[in-house]
Design a protein around this motif. Structure first.
Motif, short mmCIF file in Angstrom:
data_model
loop_
_atom_site.label_atom_id
_atom_site.label_comp_id
_atom_site.label_asym_id
_atom_site.label_seq_id
_atom_site.Cartn_x
_atom_site.Cartn_y
_atom_site.Cartn_z
N TYR A 39 0.84 -1.20 0.00
CA TYR A 39 0.00 0.00 0.00
C TYR A 39 0.88 1.25 0.00
CZ TYR A 39 -4.64 -2.04 0.67
OH TYR A 39 -5.83 -2.70 0.49
N LEU A 40 0.47 2.24 -0.78
CA LEU A 40 1.13 3.54 -0.78
C LEU A 40 0.04 4.61 -0.90
CD1 LEU A 40 3.71 5.20 -0.75
CD2 LEU A 40 3.80 5.00 -3.24
N ILE A 41 -0.44 5.06 0.24
CA ILE A 41 -1.49 6.07 0.30
C ILE A 41 -0.84 7.41 0.62
CG2 ILE A 41 -3.69 6.74 1.31
CD1 ILE A 41 -3.70 4.06 -0.24
N ARG A 42 -0.93 8.33 -0.31
CA ARG A 42 -0.29 9.63 -0.14
C ARG A 42 -1.17 10.56 0.70
NH1 ARG A 42 5.07 9.15 -1.65
NH2 ARG A 42 5.25 8.15 -3.70
N GLY A 43 -0.56 11.66 1.14
CA GLY A 43 -1.28 12.66 1.91
C GLY A 43 -2.05 13.61 1.03
N GLU A 44 -2.49 14.70 1.62
CA GLU A 44 -3.34 15.67 0.91
C GLU A 44 -2.59 16.37 -0.21
OE1 GLU A 44 -4.76 18.26 4.04
OE2 GLU A 44 -4.97 16.51 5.34
N ASN A 45 -3.34 16.79 -1.22
CA ASN A 45 -2.76 17.53 -2.35
C ASN A 45 -3.55 18.80 -2.65
OD1 ASN A 45 -5.00 16.67 -4.26
ND2 ASN A 45 -4.11 14.67 -3.76
#
Length: 244
Positions: A58-64
């Motif tokens: 899993y690779l869930i990024r932060g806000e953009n």
């Protein structure tokens, strides 16, 4: 070159692009799955992001800052304008909107996916599932339309709605400044939950206060994701400081 020849050339270009998308170096994108966290600010979603990232692959990024809304507006505007005028009119070189009628929606979706994956999500070689968490869903007047577009761009996308006790949210940072924002917060959460309800099995809700009090309540979320729940890893992650 006649108009017919121009159209034939455009068809040939699009066919070549489709083949490139199918067979080129980015064909592996079709193997990715996507998860997006829907929430509001100060809900504990950074901790949830950290918990998701404990799952192998899993690779869930932060806000953009809701950056994809600009691509959504681009796509929606071009699709709407492409069918607004008679096609024979907007294929004339003398028309003010020459060319807009042949806007290719499928190519727009495919290239948006590639752009977002390559620049925003940036999966690693071992990534199976990617996505991001975002708190600015409230910016969308038609949230259902935006989410539907996301599901076109990211096939099979699923959505995790993270909520938190409103009293705690309203005491945190910008929520506590100025006028009372309780009605605004309630409206944001209502809209998120209504959209999630319409998504059916493609959405799942978790509540920050529940899983902080008892991490094991996240086991059904892991099952919904099709992943094993590792209680020790979850508890170890929750002991590390996250922005909440």
């Amino acid at each position: 070159m006649s108009e017919v020849d121009e159209l034939r050339a455009e068809v040939a270009r699009l066919r070549a692009r489709v083949k490139q998308l199918r067979d080129g170096p980015d064909h592996w994108m079709g193997e990715l799955s996507y998860v997006f966290v829907m929430t509001y600010g100060r809900s504990g979603s950074t901790l949830l992001m950290g918990l998701l990232n404990t799952i192998p692959g899993y690779l869930i990024r932060g806000e953009n800052d809701d950056a994809l809304r600009f691509l959504f507006d681009f796509h929606r505007t071009c699709v709407e304008r492409s069918s607004y005028w008679p096609i024979d009119r907007v294929r004339r070189k003398t028309d003010a909107f020459y060319g807009i009628g042949d806007f290719p929606p499928a190519l727009s979706i495919a290239d948006t996916r590639r752009l977002a994956v390559d620049t925003l999500l940036r999966p690693k070689p071992d990534t199976r599932v990617t996505g991001f968490k975002e708190i600015r869903w409230w910016r969308h007047d038609d949230l259902d339309a935006y989410v539907a577009w996301l599901r076109e761009v990211f096939p099979g996308a699923r959505f995790l709605v993270n909520t938190r006790d409103h009293a705690d949210v309203l005491k945190s940072k910008w929520w506590a400044k100025g006028d009372d924002k309780s009605a605004h917060l309630a409206d944001i959460e209502r809209r998120l939950l209504e959209t999630a309800d319409r998504l059916g099995d493609a959405a799942y809700r978790v509540h920050f206060d529940d899983y902080v009090a008892d991490p094991s309540v996240l086991a059904p979320m892991f099952a919904w994701l099709g992943e094993e729940y590792d209680d020790a890893e979850v508890r170890a992650t929750m002991e590390r400081k996250h922005s909440v």
